[in-house]
Design an enzyme around this catalytic site. Structure first.
Site, PDB file in Angstrom:
ATOM      1  N   LYS A  39       7.381 -48.684  -0.585  1.00 30.69           N
ATOM      2  CA  LYS A  39       5.743 -48.901  -1.213  1.00 30.69           C
ATOM      3  C   LYS A  39       5.625 -47.745  -2.114  1.00 30.69           C
ATOM      4  O   LYS A  39       6.272 -46.610  -1.722  1.00 30.69           O
ATOM      5  CB  LYS A  39       4.651 -48.844  -0.405  1.00 30.69           C
ATOM      6  CG  LYS A  39       4.667 -48.190   0.763  1.00 30.69           C
ATOM      7  CD  LYS A  39       3.252 -48.317   1.874  1.00 30.69           C
ATOM      8  CE  LYS A  39       3.262 -47.384   2.830  1.00 30.69           C
ATOM      9  NZ  LYS A  39       2.625 -47.505   3.294  1.00 30.69           N
ATOM     10  N   TYR A 258      -6.257 -17.739 -13.767  1.00 31.61           N
ATOM     11  CA  TYR A 258      -7.686 -18.486 -13.891  1.00 31.61           C
ATOM     12  C   TYR A 258      -7.896 -17.734 -12.940  1.00 31.61           C
ATOM     13  O   TYR A 258      -7.668 -17.346 -11.564  1.00 31.61           O
ATOM     14  CB  TYR A 258      -7.926 -19.819 -13.777  1.00 31.61           C
ATOM     15  CG  TYR A 258      -7.266 -20.528 -14.489  1.00 31.61           C
ATOM     16  CD1 TYR A 258      -8.202 -20.623 -15.875  1.00 31.61           C
ATOM     17  CD2 TYR A 258      -5.757 -21.386 -14.516  1.00 31.61           C
ATOM     18  CE1 TYR A 258      -7.449 -21.102 -16.977  1.00 31.61           C
ATOM     19  CE2 TYR A 258      -5.502 -21.662 -15.637  1.00 31.61           C
ATOM     20  CZ  TYR A 258      -6.563 -21.817 -17.231  1.00 31.61           C
ATOM     21  OH  TYR A 258      -5.587 -22.502 -18.184  1.00 31.61           O
ATOM     22  N   MET A 304      -2.521 -26.115 -14.175  1.00 34.46           N
ATOM     23  CA  MET A 304      -2.763 -27.579 -14.468  1.00 34.46           C
ATOM     24  C   MET A 304      -0.207 -27.807 -14.694  1.00 34.46           C
ATOM     25  O   MET A 304       0.074 -28.502 -14.352  1.00 34.46           O
ATOM     26  CB  MET A 304      -2.221 -28.131 -16.045  1.00 34.46           C
ATOM     27  CG  MET A 304      -2.378 -29.710 -16.122  1.00 34.46           C
ATOM     28  SD  MET A 304      -3.500 -30.061 -17.884  1.00 34.46           S
ATOM     29  CE  MET A 304      -4.805 -30.358 -16.956  1.00 34.46           C
TER      30      MET A 304
END
Length: 396
Positions: A39, A258, A304
């Site tokens: 899966k 950040y 990110m």
């Protein structure tokens, strides 16, 4: 899939290790048949490639979660192997399953009714598995529904398997395991006689009483420890390495990343790597990367597309743009990386994204898998940048 030169990170997948893990599980099962759970695209590693490796070890039965996964796997493998769909079929999708030769796992009376009607329309018996809920309260026919089934409820259905799923198999002392086993035995006795399946990866290690006729390992095949708290009996399967995008020197007090959550305490040498949460790397999944056995702490927040490392522990100019640092591998296992995030190896593995270049090794009959030395670390050869030999696609 991006090419090796264009990708920001490389995920190496050792198909030989998957084959070895299958052999180890088979040895524990002592003659009981063993399937492969594929899966989520083989836990993110490529279901077709994993299936091909397992087929070389004699695996003939596979499980996926969704019908779409089953259709893709059937297209890749062709006919001749049984593929079961664990979540059952969405209403109206029965013709697709029949056309592709997939076997639904029937989890409810509604799914049972729909598959019976499909068999009637097809004019022949249709194969399926029946899952009963032995105590996990997730999928499977509830006990009351099993008890209420009419004698002819399975007319037109060729029951290939009666199954259930253990909720606490990774906790061998949890009384829920024995309670579920007994409930399963009771419920399967109410159904037409068919081979039985209860054990998942961790369930295999609970002993022969849980093995029945077919085991369904998933995570253990991919190197995730099926016996938490004990030494991992499985071989490592994946190695994740990210490329250095840039290096820099910063002065005392410089803010990094950040929110400037980190300020340099004295001069630092930093490296930014091409890996971030867009690649499925959890923001707390690890606190460091590694280069040739040297720990390189994360500095500031995971972004990110990038992470900043403190490389001050390395000799000057030892690490440069394009070099690879390790996130998962000899120095830091998949389970260790997951522990930093307060999660499990399953989630980290299944989250790894599509931007990696995937190297497949160990696909040939004579290839040897990656191997762990004493404890968690691989042999020193594993730290070499040339340790992994890339296998051509045909070898998988």
């Amino acid at each position: 899939m991006p090419g090796e030169t264009s990708a920001g990170a490389i995920l190496t997948i050792d198909l030989g290790a998957i084959r070895e893990n299958y052999r180890r599980l088979k040895a524990r099962l002592a003659g009981v048949r063993c399937a492969g759970v594929l899966k989520a695209d083989g836990y993110g590693l490529g279901a077709a490639r994993v299936a091909s490796a397992l087929m070389k070890e004699g695996c003939e039965i596979f499980f996926v979660a969704l019908l779409g996964e089953g259709i893709a796997l059937r297209k890749a493998l062709g006919p001749g192997h049984e593929i079961f769909v664990l979540n059952g079929l969405p209403p109206g999708s029965e013709p697709e399953a029949i056309a592709t030769g997939l076997h639904p796992v029937i989890n409810s009376t509604a799914q049972l009714r729909a598959w019976r009607e499909a068999a009637l329309a097809a004019g022949r018996k249709l194969p399926a598995a029946v899952q009963v809920d032995s105590g996990m309260s997730r999928l499977g026919m509830p006990p009351a529904d099993v008890e209420a089934l009419a004698a002819d409820a399975f007319g037109g259905i060729d029951i290939r398997l009666v199954m259930s799923h253990l909720a606490c198999a990774d906790e061998p002392r949890n009384p829920a395991n024995e309670a579920q086993r007994l409930a399963f035995e009771r419920l399967r006795g109410m159904l037409p006689k068919a081979p039985a399946s209860l054990a998942n990866s961790s369930g295999i290690f609970l002993g022969s009483a849980y093995h029945h006729d077919l085991a369904r390992p998933g995570a253990a095949l991919y190197g995730i420890n099926p016996t938490p708290g004990e030494a991992n009996p499985m071989m490592p399967v994946v190695r994740l390495q990210a490329k250095v995008a840039q290096t820099r020197n910063v002065e005392d007090g410089a803010g990094v990343g950040y929110g400037h959550t980190h300020h340099a305490r004295g001069p630092l040498r930093l490296a930014t790597i091409s890996l971030g949460y867009a690649d499925g790397w959890h923001r707390r999944a690890a606190s460091a990367a590694w280069f040739e056995g040297v720990r390189l702490p994360f500095v500031g927040r995971v972004s990110m597309d990038s992470i900043v490392l403190d490389i001050s522990a390395l000799p000057v100019d030892q690490l440069g743009e394009g070099d690879l640092v390790e996130l998962i591998g000899p120095s830091q296992s998949l389970d260790d990386a997951a522990a930093h995030a307060g999660t499990i190896g399953y989630e980290v593995l299944a989250s790894l994204g599509a931007r990696f270049h995937r190297r497949y090794i160990g696909g040939g009959l004579l290839d040897k898998p990656m191997h762990l030395g004493k404890g968690r670390g691989m042999s020193n050869l594993a730290h070499s940048r040339t340790f992994f030999r890339v296998c051509p696609i045909a070898g998988a």
